[in-house]
Design a protein around this motif. Structure first.
Motif, PDB file in Angstrom:
ATOM      1  N   UNK A  28      32.054  -4.252  -8.258  1.00 15.28           N
ATOM      2  CA  UNK A  28      33.362  -4.326  -7.503  1.00 15.28           C
ATOM      3  C   UNK A  28      34.002  -2.841  -7.860  1.00 15.28           C
ATOM      4  N   UNK A  29      34.014  -2.499  -9.075  1.00 15.18           N
ATOM      5  CA  UNK A  29      34.577  -1.299  -9.382  1.00 15.18           C
ATOM      6  C   UNK A  29      34.222  -0.026  -8.843  1.00 15.18           C
ATOM      7  N   UNK A  30      32.698  -0.125  -8.686  1.00 13.00           N
ATOM      8  CA  UNK A  30      32.020   1.192  -7.808  1.00 13.00           C
ATOM      9  C   UNK A  30      32.426   1.133  -6.441  1.00 13.00           C
ATOM     10  N   UNK A  31      32.588   0.067  -5.766  1.00  9.05           N
ATOM     11  CA  UNK A  31      32.965  -0.061  -4.517  1.00  9.05           C
ATOM     12  C   UNK A  31      34.076   0.265  -4.238  1.00  9.05           C
ATOM     13  N   UNK A  32      34.996  -0.162  -4.887  1.00  5.29           N
ATOM     14  CA  UNK A  32      36.501   0.166  -4.701  1.00  5.29           C
ATOM     15  C   UNK A  32      36.898   1.359  -4.893  1.00  5.29           C
ATOM     16  N   UNK A  33      36.074   2.285  -5.957  1.00  2.37           N
ATOM     17  CA  UNK A  33      36.356   3.429  -6.338  1.00  2.37           C
ATOM     18  C   UNK A  33      35.772   4.435  -5.227  1.00  2.37           C
ATOM     19  N   UNK A  34      34.934   4.244  -4.220  1.00  2.00           N
ATOM     20  CA  UNK A  34      33.964   4.936  -3.420  1.00  2.00           C
ATOM     21  C   UNK A  34      34.553   4.923  -2.109  1.00  2.00           C
ATOM     22  N   UNK A  35      34.436   6.032  -1.490  1.00  2.00           N
ATOM     23  CA  UNK A  35      34.473   6.403  -0.183  1.00  2.00           C
ATOM     24  C   UNK A  35      33.834   5.579   0.886  1.00  2.00           C
ATOM     25  N   UNK A  83      19.917  -6.613  -2.140  1.00  2.00           N
ATOM     26  CA  UNK A  83      20.571  -7.031  -1.016  1.00  2.00           C
ATOM     27  C   UNK A  83      21.970  -7.881  -0.923  1.00  2.00           C
ATOM     28  N   UNK A  84      22.129  -8.273  -2.116  1.00  2.00           N
ATOM     29  CA  UNK A  84      23.611  -8.772  -2.474  1.00  2.00           C
ATOM     30  C   UNK A  84      24.483  -7.446  -2.715  1.00  2.00           C
ATOM     31  N   UNK A  85      23.932  -6.497  -3.291  1.00  2.00           N
ATOM     32  CA  UNK A  85      24.859  -5.107  -3.418  1.00  2.00           C
ATOM     33  C   UNK A  85      25.107  -4.854  -2.226  1.00  2.00           C
ATOM     34  N   UNK A  86      24.317  -4.786  -1.334  1.00  2.00           N
ATOM     35  CA  UNK A  86      24.379  -4.116   0.277  1.00  2.00           C
ATOM     36  C   UNK A  86      25.494  -5.035   0.824  1.00  2.00           C
ATOM     37  N   UNK A  87      25.500  -6.395   0.557  1.00  2.00           N
ATOM     38  CA  UNK A  87      26.258  -7.179   1.333  1.00  2.00           C
ATOM     39  C   UNK A  87      27.808  -7.120   1.000  1.00  2.00           C
ATOM     40  N   UNK A  89      28.901  -4.175  -0.690  1.00  2.00           N
ATOM     41  CA  UNK A  89      29.406  -3.053  -0.366  1.00  2.00           C
ATOM     42  C   UNK A  89      29.884  -2.997   1.256  1.00  2.00           C
ATOM     43  N   UNK A  90      28.972  -3.558   1.984  1.00  2.00           N
ATOM     44  CA  UNK A  90      29.227  -3.418   3.416  1.00  2.00           C
ATOM     45  C   UNK A  90      30.398  -4.289   3.690  1.00  2.00           C
ATOM     46  N   UNK A  91      30.678  -5.531   2.905  1.00  2.00           N
ATOM     47  CA  UNK A  91      31.515  -6.420   3.249  1.00  2.00           C
ATOM     48  C   UNK A  91      32.935  -5.698   2.775  1.00  2.00           C
ATOM     49  N   UNK A  92      33.112  -5.129   1.899  1.00  2.00           N
ATOM     50  CA  UNK A  92      34.238  -4.288   1.313  1.00  2.00           C
ATOM     51  C   UNK A  92      34.599  -3.499   2.366  1.00  2.00           C
ATOM     52  N   UNK A  93      33.603  -2.414   3.020  1.00  2.00           N
ATOM     53  CA  UNK A  93      33.756  -1.456   4.025  1.00  2.00           C
ATOM     54  C   UNK A  93      34.343  -2.223   5.504  1.00  2.00           C
ATOM     55  N   UNK A  94      33.917  -3.203   5.622  1.00  6.93           N
ATOM     56  CA  UNK A  94      34.481  -3.958   6.673  1.00  6.93           C
ATOM     57  C   UNK A  94      35.945  -4.160   6.631  1.00  6.93           C
TER      58      UNK A  94
END
Length: 125
Positions: A28-35, A83-87, A89-94
């Motif tokens: 969650x932290x990686x995703x929230x801090x990523x472009x 697959x979970x990581x992808x889901x 990360x992509x969910x956060x981007x959506x």
């Protein structure tokens, strides 16, 4: 080359369990801090490794990055975890894209917040 995936795996450094309550919180932290670009690259990286490696190859990939995450300890295979990581990360981007679009639409309508589903101001729902 898998730059975004390598960066994420690097977030699971040797002592991550002392700094984070769960493996999910590291993600969650990686995703929230990523472009958005980094998240899109992560998606590309994961699709590529999932299509080109078997379970043994995925385990080796995680091992050679010196990542200290163990999908097996999380109750998942390496494939399931990726697959979970992808889901996630992509969910956060959506969600981020939806929020940006809602903000843009709201500013176009004088700052009145609009719902995601239609052009009726939220206050009328």
């Amino acid at each position: 080359m898998i730059p975004a995936l390598a960066d994420l795996l690097d977030a699971y450094y040797q002592l991550w369990e002392e700094d984070y309550p769960t493996a999910e919180s590291v993600l969650d932290e990686w995703v929230s801090g990523s472009s958005p670009g980094a998240i899109a690259q992560l998606d590309t990286d994961i699709v590529g490794v999932l299509s080109s490696r078997d379970e043994f190859g995925l385990r080796n990939l995680i091992a050679v990055t010196h990542s200290n995450v163990s999908p097996v300890r999380l109750g998942l295979t390496d494939r399931q975890w990726l697959e979970h990581v992808r889901e996630v990360a992509c969910g956060a981007m959506r969600v981020a894209r939806r929020r940006a679009a809602d903000t843009e639409r709201s500013s176009e309508h004088g700052g009145i917040p609009f719902s995601k589903d239609n052009d009726v101001p939220d206050e009328f729902h």
